[in-house]
Design a protein around this motif. Structure first.
Motif, PDB file in Angstrom:
ATOM      1  N   GLY A 112       0.782  -1.229   0.000  1.00  0.00           N
ATOM      2  CA  GLY A 112       0.000   0.000   0.000  1.00  0.00           C
ATOM      3  C   GLY A 112       0.813   1.278   0.000  1.00  0.00           C
ATOM      4  N   TYR A 113       2.121   1.157  -0.123  1.00  0.00           N
ATOM      5  CA  TYR A 113       2.941   2.370  -0.171  1.00  0.00           C
ATOM      6  C   TYR A 113       2.895   2.981  -1.568  1.00  0.00           C
ATOM      7  CZ  TYR A 113       5.003   1.185   4.330  1.00  0.00           C
ATOM      8  OH  TYR A 113       5.188   0.922   5.671  1.00  0.00           O
ATOM      9  N   THR A 114       3.009   4.279  -1.627  1.00  0.00           N
ATOM     10  CA  THR A 114       3.106   4.994  -2.895  1.00  0.00           C
ATOM     11  C   THR A 114       4.573   5.167  -3.240  1.00  0.00           C
ATOM     12  OG1 THR A 114       1.100   6.208  -2.374  1.00  0.00           O
ATOM     13  CG2 THR A 114       2.489   7.128  -4.105  1.00  0.00           C
ATOM     14  N   GLU A 115       4.918   4.816  -4.473  1.00  0.00           N
ATOM     15  CA  GLU A 115       6.325   4.911  -4.854  1.00  0.00           C
ATOM     16  C   GLU A 115       6.681   6.343  -5.236  1.00  0.00           C
ATOM     17  OE1 GLU A 115       7.513   1.977  -7.719  1.00  0.00           O
ATOM     18  OE2 GLU A 115       9.377   3.049  -8.172  1.00  0.00           O
ATOM     19  N   ILE A 116       7.798   6.804  -4.710  1.00  0.00           N
ATOM     20  CA  ILE A 116       8.253   8.181  -4.933  1.00  0.00           C
ATOM     21  C   ILE A 116       9.694   8.150  -5.425  1.00  0.00           C
ATOM     22  CG2 ILE A 116       8.716  10.407  -3.798  1.00  0.00           C
ATOM     23  CD1 ILE A 116       5.894   9.951  -3.306  1.00  0.00           C
ATOM     24  N   GLN A 117      10.003   9.022  -6.370  1.00  0.00           N
ATOM     25  CA  GLN A 117      11.410   9.236  -6.713  1.00  0.00           C
ATOM     26  C   GLN A 117      11.795  10.636  -6.272  1.00  0.00           C
ATOM     27  OE1 GLN A 117      13.005   8.382 -10.517  1.00  0.00           O
ATOM     28  NE2 GLN A 117      12.015   6.382 -10.668  1.00  0.00           N
ATOM     29  N   PRO A 118      12.494  10.740  -5.169  1.00  0.00           N
ATOM     30  CA  PRO A 118      12.787  12.057  -4.612  1.00  0.00           C
ATOM     31  C   PRO A 118      14.066  12.636  -5.187  1.00  0.00           C
ATOM     32  CG  PRO A 118      13.595  10.395  -3.132  1.00  0.00           C
ATOM     33  CD  PRO A 118      13.035   9.666  -4.325  1.00  0.00           C
ATOM     34  N   PRO A 119      14.259  13.955  -4.994  1.00  0.00           N
ATOM     35  CA  PRO A 119      15.556  14.542  -5.319  1.00  0.00           C
ATOM     36  C   PRO A 119      16.623  13.979  -4.380  1.00  0.00           C
ATOM     37  CG  PRO A 119      13.937  16.243  -4.734  1.00  0.00           C
ATOM     38  CD  PRO A 119      13.311  14.932  -4.461  1.00  0.00           C
ATOM     39  N   LEU A 120      17.843  13.928  -4.866  1.00  0.00           N
ATOM     40  CA  LEU A 120      18.933  13.404  -4.034  1.00  0.00           C
ATOM     41  C   LEU A 120      19.652  14.508  -3.274  1.00  0.00           C
ATOM     42  CD1 LEU A 120      20.421  10.770  -6.511  1.00  0.00           C
ATOM     43  CD2 LEU A 120      18.611  10.485  -4.821  1.00  0.00           C
ATOM     44  N   PHE A 121      19.334  15.742  -3.624  1.00  0.00           N
ATOM     45  CA  PHE A 121      19.860  16.878  -2.863  1.00  0.00           C
ATOM     46  C   PHE A 121      18.693  17.532  -2.141  1.00  0.00           C
ATOM     47  CE2 PHE A 121      23.179  18.134  -6.359  1.00  0.00           C
ATOM     48  CZ  PHE A 121      23.714  16.857  -6.296  1.00  0.00           C
ATOM     49  N   VAL A 122      18.950  18.031  -0.954  1.00  0.00           N
ATOM     50  CA  VAL A 122      17.921  18.809  -0.262  1.00  0.00           C
ATOM     51  C   VAL A 122      18.519  20.118   0.212  1.00  0.00           C
ATOM     52  CG1 VAL A 122      16.537  16.853   0.529  1.00  0.00           C
ATOM     53  CG2 VAL A 122      18.426  17.691   1.947  1.00  0.00           C
ATOM     54  N   ASN A 123      17.655  21.075   0.513  1.00  0.00           N
ATOM     55  CA  ASN A 123      18.139  22.349   1.027  1.00  0.00           C
ATOM     56  C   ASN A 123      18.283  22.293   2.549  1.00  0.00           C
ATOM     57  OD1 ASN A 123      15.541  22.722   2.064  1.00  0.00           O
ATOM     58  ND2 ASN A 123      14.863  23.865   0.276  1.00  0.00           N
ATOM     59  N   GLU A 124      18.758  23.380   3.065  1.00  0.00           N
ATOM     60  CA  GLU A 124      19.064  23.446   4.484  1.00  0.00           C
ATOM     61  C   GLU A 124      17.814  23.224   5.353  1.00  0.00           C
ATOM     62  OE1 GLU A 124      21.212  27.044   5.089  1.00  0.00           O
ATOM     63  OE2 GLU A 124      21.470  26.666   7.228  1.00  0.00           O
ATOM     64  N   ASP A 125      16.712  23.828   4.958  1.00  0.00           N
ATOM     65  CA  ASP A 125      15.484  23.698   5.742  1.00  0.00           C
ATOM     66  C   ASP A 125      15.054  22.242   5.877  1.00  0.00           C
ATOM     67  OD1 ASP A 125      15.352  26.389   6.120  1.00  0.00           O
ATOM     68  OD2 ASP A 125      13.824  26.763   4.603  1.00  0.00           O
ATOM     69  N   SER A 126      15.201  21.493   4.794  1.00  0.00           N
ATOM     70  CA  SER A 126      14.800  20.087   4.828  1.00  0.00           C
ATOM     71  C   SER A 126      15.729  19.275   5.725  1.00  0.00           C
ATOM     72  CB  SER A 126      14.797  19.500   3.424  1.00  0.00           C
ATOM     73  OG  SER A 126      13.817  20.138   2.640  1.00  0.00           O
ATOM     74  N   ALA A 127      17.018  19.546   5.612  1.00  0.00           N
ATOM     75  CA  ALA A 127      17.987  18.824   6.444  1.00  0.00           C
ATOM     76  C   ALA A 127      17.738  19.126   7.917  1.00  0.00           C
ATOM     77  CB  ALA A 127      19.410  19.208   6.056  1.00  0.00           C
ATOM     78  N   TYR A 128      17.285  20.312   8.166  1.00  0.00           N
ATOM     79  CA  TYR A 128      16.954  20.713   9.522  1.00  0.00           C
ATOM     80  C   TYR A 128      15.650  20.025   9.969  1.00  0.00           C
ATOM     81  CZ  TYR A 128      15.505  23.810  13.311  1.00  0.00           C
ATOM     82  OH  TYR A 128      15.073  24.305  14.502  1.00  0.00           O
ATOM     83  N   GLY A 129      14.693  19.955   9.067  1.00  0.00           N
ATOM     84  CA  GLY A 129      13.365  19.429   9.395  1.00  0.00           C
ATOM     85  C   GLY A 129      13.372  18.018   9.937  1.00  0.00           C
ATOM     86  N   THR A 130      14.173  17.139   9.361  1.00  0.00           N
ATOM     87  CA  THR A 130      14.208  15.756   9.832  1.00  0.00           C
ATOM     88  C   THR A 130      15.280  15.543  10.892  1.00  0.00           C
ATOM     89  OG1 THR A 130      15.190  15.435   7.651  1.00  0.00           O
ATOM     90  CG2 THR A 130      13.098  14.354   8.066  1.00  0.00           C
ATOM     91  N   GLY A 131      16.040  16.603  11.193  1.00  0.00           N
ATOM     92  CA  GLY A 131      16.966  16.504  12.318  1.00  0.00           C
ATOM     93  C   GLY A 131      18.408  16.190  11.958  1.00  0.00           C
ATOM     94  N   GLN A 132      18.741  16.203  10.650  1.00  0.00           N
ATOM     95  CA  GLN A 132      20.144  15.984  10.276  1.00  0.00           C
ATOM     96  C   GLN A 132      20.959  17.219  10.669  1.00  0.00           C
ATOM     97  OE1 GLN A 132      17.688  14.712   8.400  1.00  0.00           O
ATOM     98  NE2 GLN A 132      18.340  12.642   8.854  1.00  0.00           N
ATOM     99  N   LEU A 133      20.347  18.368  10.558  1.00  0.00           N
ATOM    100  CA  LEU A 133      20.964  19.592  11.035  1.00  0.00           C
ATOM    101  C   LEU A 133      20.242  19.990  12.323  1.00  0.00           C
ATOM    102  CD1 LEU A 133      21.357  21.740   7.791  1.00  0.00           C
ATOM    103  CD2 LEU A 133      23.097  20.441   8.980  1.00  0.00           C
ATOM    104  N   PRO A 134      20.911  20.608  13.266  1.00  0.00           N
ATOM    105  CA  PRO A 134      22.320  20.996  13.172  1.00  0.00           C
ATOM    106  C   PRO A 134      23.291  19.938  13.677  1.00  0.00           C
ATOM    107  CG  PRO A 134      21.302  21.928  15.135  1.00  0.00           C
ATOM    108  CD  PRO A 134      20.256  21.116  14.458  1.00  0.00           C
ATOM    109  N   ASP A 135      22.786  18.870  14.321  1.00  0.00           N
ATOM    110  CA  ASP A 135      23.724  18.020  15.054  1.00  0.00           C
ATOM    111  C   ASP A 135      24.538  17.037  14.210  1.00  0.00           C
ATOM    112  OD1 ASP A 135      20.810  17.540  15.325  1.00  0.00           O
ATOM    113  OD2 ASP A 135      21.480  15.517  15.799  1.00  0.00           O
ATOM    114  N   LYS A 136      24.081  16.721  12.991  1.00  0.00           N
ATOM    115  CA  LYS A 136      24.839  15.745  12.201  1.00  0.00           C
ATOM    116  C   LYS A 136      25.432  16.366  10.946  1.00  0.00           C
ATOM    117  CE  LYS A 136      21.795  11.971  13.262  1.00  0.00           C
ATOM    118  NZ  LYS A 136      20.842  11.155  12.517  1.00  0.00           N
ATOM    119  N   GLU A 137      25.718  17.619  11.028  1.00  0.00           N
ATOM    120  CA  GLU A 137      26.234  18.364   9.885  1.00  0.00           C
ATOM    121  C   GLU A 137      27.379  17.643   9.181  1.00  0.00           C
ATOM    122  OE1 GLU A 137      26.453  22.543   9.672  1.00  0.00           O
ATOM    123  OE2 GLU A 137      26.805  21.892   7.612  1.00  0.00           O
TER     124      GLU A 137
END
Length: 423
Positions: free
Chosen positions: A192-217
């Motif tokens: 039941g999952y929908t298949e997605i092809q996402p971009p392989l680059f993200v901007n700063e806001d996105s990296a922050y949103g899931t928690g990669q930034l600021p602690d895993k920079e």
RNA sequence: GGAGAAAUGGCAGAGUGGUCGAAUGCGGCGGUCUUGAAAACCGUUGAAGGUCAAACUUCCGGGGGUUCGAAUCCCUCUUUCUCCGCCA
């Protein structure tokens, strides 16, 4: 990011639970509460000043309209002092808000009550084990030797063209990878999952949103010229689809799956852990992400866990499920199950999947909300899991299925590979 | 890469300095009517902070500025569209 009101209303409980993560939050929480009180106070003062400014501005407008310019100009002069002091207050408020959000960001997610206490991975709790660990002949080879022998994965070539940790997959090796990707995606689709092809680059806001930034920079590759980050997992783009989105209750559950390459700098890794396919800078993974109603997220976590188990079962790999202890749990997660498969020639368990419930921690950072039945807006819960990461699956399959004649492809994959043996 | 235009509520779309958090239409929700539904009519309908509740404040792509006062003027960034160039 935790919600300040929750911290305020359950101070002792939050401190107690964060201690399970070996995080002493008492001072920080004290600071946060103080800052938030100051924020409210300052905001209130500022609001009052703005209110009178607004009122005066309206009066001036009225006066001009009625042709009473003299009086208007008189009033205008009075606004100067008010303007100056509200500017000062607003700067003060800005700096309080900044300090406050920097402080709140330092708090890790609260662990679920079932998370065992512990300092390191040694204290993780094994909750399930399945399959028989294969006993290999004495001359059994680790996967990097098999890869060379059958010329399916070329590490040296990767080092030459790019660097260590960027292997080439060749011939049946490449086809094997492609088969696994298709298998994982089709299974997800069926669930039941929908298949997605996402971009392989993200901007700063996105990296922050899931928690990669600021602690895993330092763990992400950073394209400084455009300020993009290479995704360490498709969790990042997949979850950030819903950044600053308000869902309807009927939208749940949102189920997305994506195949993507993943990029990790893995600074500081060394030794046998990075040998062969064990740890790469670029690898392939199918990721599943769900956005759920807070009341259902733990139910969903179990369903996701069972789904990942079903994949490993179909691949005929011996595996075990680990509940991470407080010390090993990630900054953003409330509860994580790790899946490990047995790699028979290396004689070690390899982590191939991590399934987590982040509750509202990511949602709060990215303002992912939903409108509940009572009309109130509240934060949704986010979950994700690898289903699955390829390299270690490949490593285990190569090692466990080696025979004198070649490497046997698991039955379930044969229709995907188009061959039954790597030889 | 160059030139131009644009970004307003769930959507469409008005608004070029004050009474605008914002006309109007569509959609949503509630109601009247109806056996029921549709149509018609009436009402209602953004978010955040704050409060027991209110008052109040902020938000018209993001940031900054001018002004007593900004959706409206200026600067800047981002995105979209059109044209030119380049190109898988």
């Amino acid at each position: 990011m935790l919600q300040i009101n929750l911290i305020k209303n359950n101070k002792a409980e939050v401190i107690r639970l964060l201690a399970v993560k070996n995080f002493d939050a008492s001072d920080l929480i004290e600071k946060i509460i103080q800052l938030d009180d100051r924020r409210k106070e300052t905001k209130k003062m500022l609001d009052e000043q703005l209110a009178s400014s607004n009122k005066m501005a309206k009066e001036i407008g009225q006066l001009f309209k009625t042709g009473n310019a003299q009086e208007a100009n008189l009033l205008k002069e009075q606004t100067a002092a008010l303007k100056q002091s509200s500017k000062k207050l607003s700067e003060e408020l800005g700096s309080i808000v900044k300090t406050l959000s920097e402080a709140v960001i330092e708090l890790p997610n609260i662990p679920h009550p079932s998370v065992p206490e512990g300092k390191s991975e040694k204290d993780n709790e094994m909750i399930f084990e399945e399959g028989t660990v294969p006993v290999l002949e004495n001359n059994a080879k680790p996967h990097w030797e098999l890869a060379k022998e059958y010329d399916i994965i070329d590490f040296d070539l990767g080092s030459k063209v790019t660097g260590a940790g960027f292997p080439f997959y060749k011939g049946k090796g490449a086809r094997f990878q492609r088969a696994l990707i298709n298998f994982f995606l089709n299974e997800a689709l069926e669930r039941g999952y929908t298949e997605i092809q996402p971009p392989l680059f993200v901007n700063e806001d996105s990296a922050y949103g899931t928690g990669q930034l600021p602690d895993k920079e330092g763990q992400m590759y950073h394209i400084t010229e455009d300020n993009f980050y290479l995704i360490p997992t498709s969790e990042v783009p997949l979850t950030n689809i819903y950044r600053q989105v308000t869902l309807k209750e009927g939208d749940f559950p949102i189920m997305n799956a994506a195949y993507s390459s993943c990029f990790r700098r893995e600074a500081g890794s060394y030794g046998k852990d990075v040998r062969g396919l064990n740890r790469l800078h670029q690898f392939d993974k199918v990721e599943i992400v769900q956005i759920q109603h807070p009341d259902k997220s733990y139910e969903t976590l179990e369903v996701m866990k069972d789904y990942v188990a079903s994949l490993l079962r179909k691949l005929e790999l011996p595996f075990r499920i680990i509940r991470l202890c407080g010390g090993d749990l990630s900054f953003t997660s409330a509860l994580t199950y790790d899946f490990e498969v047995y790699s028979a020639a290396q004689r070690m368990w390899l982590e191939v999947s991590s399934v987590s419930n982040f509750e509202s921690f990511q949602a709060n950072r990215m303002k992912l909300r939903f409108k509940a039945k009572d009309g109130k807006t509240q934060l949704a819960h986010t979950l994700n899991g690898s289903a699955l990461a390829l390299p270690r699956i490949v490593a285990a399959l190569l090692e466990n299925n080696q025979t004198f004649d070649g490497i046997k492809i698991p039955r379930v994959l044969q229709s995907y590979t188009g061959f039954e043996l790597i030889n």
